[in-house]
Enzyme design. Sequence first.
Site, PDB file in Angstrom:
ATOM      1  N   HIS A 189      -8.101  -8.035  -7.529  1.00 18.84           N
ATOM      2  CA  HIS A 189      -8.499  -8.899  -6.408  1.00 18.84           C
ATOM      3  C   HIS A 189      -8.777  -7.980  -5.215  1.00 18.84           C
ATOM      4  CE1 HIS A 189      -6.346 -11.568  -9.149  1.00 18.84           C
ATOM      5  NE2 HIS A 189      -7.009 -12.568  -8.600  1.00 18.84           N
ATOM      6  N   GLU A 208     -13.962  -8.467  -7.761  1.00 14.58           N
ATOM      7  CA  GLU A 208     -13.935  -9.431  -6.661  1.00 14.58           C
ATOM      8  C   GLU A 208     -14.914 -10.560  -6.977  1.00 14.58           C
ATOM      9  OE1 GLU A 208     -13.030 -11.649  -3.793  1.00 14.58           O
ATOM     10  OE2 GLU A 208     -11.923  -9.749  -3.973  1.00 14.58           O
ATOM     11  N   ASP A 220      -3.128  -8.484  -7.132  1.00 17.02           N
ATOM     12  CA  ASP A 220      -2.815  -8.914  -5.775  1.00 17.02           C
ATOM     13  C   ASP A 220      -3.609 -10.170  -5.418  1.00 17.02           C
ATOM     14  OD1 ASP A 220      -2.203  -9.048  -3.077  1.00 17.02           O
ATOM     15  OD2 ASP A 220      -3.713  -7.576  -2.511  1.00 17.02           O
ATOM     16  N   ASP A 278     -13.795 -12.531 -12.271  1.00 17.77           N
ATOM     17  CA  ASP A 278     -12.441 -13.057 -12.129  1.00 17.77           C
ATOM     18  C   ASP A 278     -11.456 -11.989 -12.600  1.00 17.77           C
ATOM     19  OD1 ASP A 278      -9.995 -14.353 -12.368  1.00 17.77           O
ATOM     20  OD2 ASP A 278     -10.836 -16.181 -13.221  1.00 17.77           O
ATOM     21  N   GLY A 279     -10.704 -11.449 -11.678  1.00 24.31           N
ATOM     22  CA  GLY A 279      -9.792 -10.366 -12.016  1.00 24.31           C
ATOM     23  C   GLY A 279      -8.770 -10.725 -13.072  1.00 24.31           C
ATOM     24  N   HIS A 313       0.809  -1.216   0.000  1.00 20.93           N
ATOM     25  CA  HIS A 313       0.000   0.000   0.000  1.00 20.93           C
ATOM     26  C   HIS A 313       0.840   1.262   0.000  1.00 20.93           C
ATOM     27  CE1 HIS A 313      -3.390  -2.682   1.717  1.00 20.93           C
ATOM     28  NE2 HIS A 313      -3.458  -2.599   0.407  1.00 20.93           N
ATOM     29  N   SER A 340      -6.709  -1.912  -0.400  1.00 21.09           N
ATOM     30  CA  SER A 340      -6.313  -1.117  -1.565  1.00 21.09           C
ATOM     31  C   SER A 340      -7.473  -0.360  -2.202  1.00 21.09           C
ATOM     32  CB  SER A 340      -5.603  -2.000  -2.592  1.00 21.09           C
ATOM     33  OG  SER A 340      -6.312  -3.193  -2.844  1.00 21.09           O
TER      34      SER A 340
END
Length: 279
Positions: free
Chosen positions: A42, A118, A164, A143-144, A19, A100
């Site tokens: 994510h 997400e 991430d 699905d990222g 971060h 994030s």
Amino acid sequence: MLSYRHGYHAGNHGDVLKHWVLVLCLEYLKQKDKPFFYIDTHAGSGMYSLTSPFARKTGESDGGIAKLWQASSWPAEMSAYRDVVASFNKKGKLVRYPGSPAIAAALAREDDRLRLIEMHGSDLSALQKLFDRDRRVNVVDGDGFVDVKGMLPPATRRGVVLIDPSYEIKSDYGKVIKSVNDGLKRFATGQYLIWYPLINSVSAQRFSEQLQKLPCGSWLDVQLAVSRPPQGHGMYGSGMFVVNPPWMLRQQLEAALPDVTRLLAQDDAADWSIQHRSE
């Protein structure tokens, strides 16, 4: 296998590195009036209680953000990151930690846009609730690894993609490489931020080398180890790989990492490193 459901690990040393770098990259984009586009592949639930049973089961924030919070002073290069965390803890007591998505939203301006992906039901619901009235934010159920491709390039041609995943399964490493390769074909000038764990596994240990072979002109790879590697598969540190890093990022990190490492160290093996390539 690394179990990394974020509610258990929010605010740990990996979050601090991730971060902090994210804040530095977003602050760089804000130096120009033109809007930026932020994608979180994510996203998680966006906000975490550090006093919840999930957080206290592991107590990992005690070795991360809590250590910094108790310090008499922070490196100047971390001031913007500290301000963001402090904005969610109004009375000065550290009880919440922003993920994030919350950090990016706190820094985003009126014309900036966020896309938060997400797929886990409970986290998705929490994320939707958190940003229900924020017109800058679009929460995506998906699905990222797959959906990020269709979001690129952004209309503004200025943006950050944070990747991430949990790395709970070995295939995540390959999926990250594929996602960034696909992204670079569509949005070659974008900043791609890839967080990864330092653990005792072949996939993890080779990952940094694989990232450094990505077809991009410039990159920065920073690692922060807070302890010596354990006998098992516990996480002893983490890394952030940045494609197309801001030109001052390396200097900012190098100036602060000695103090950050000292503050977060769990034993005398704590160390940091930076590798980079410029165009």
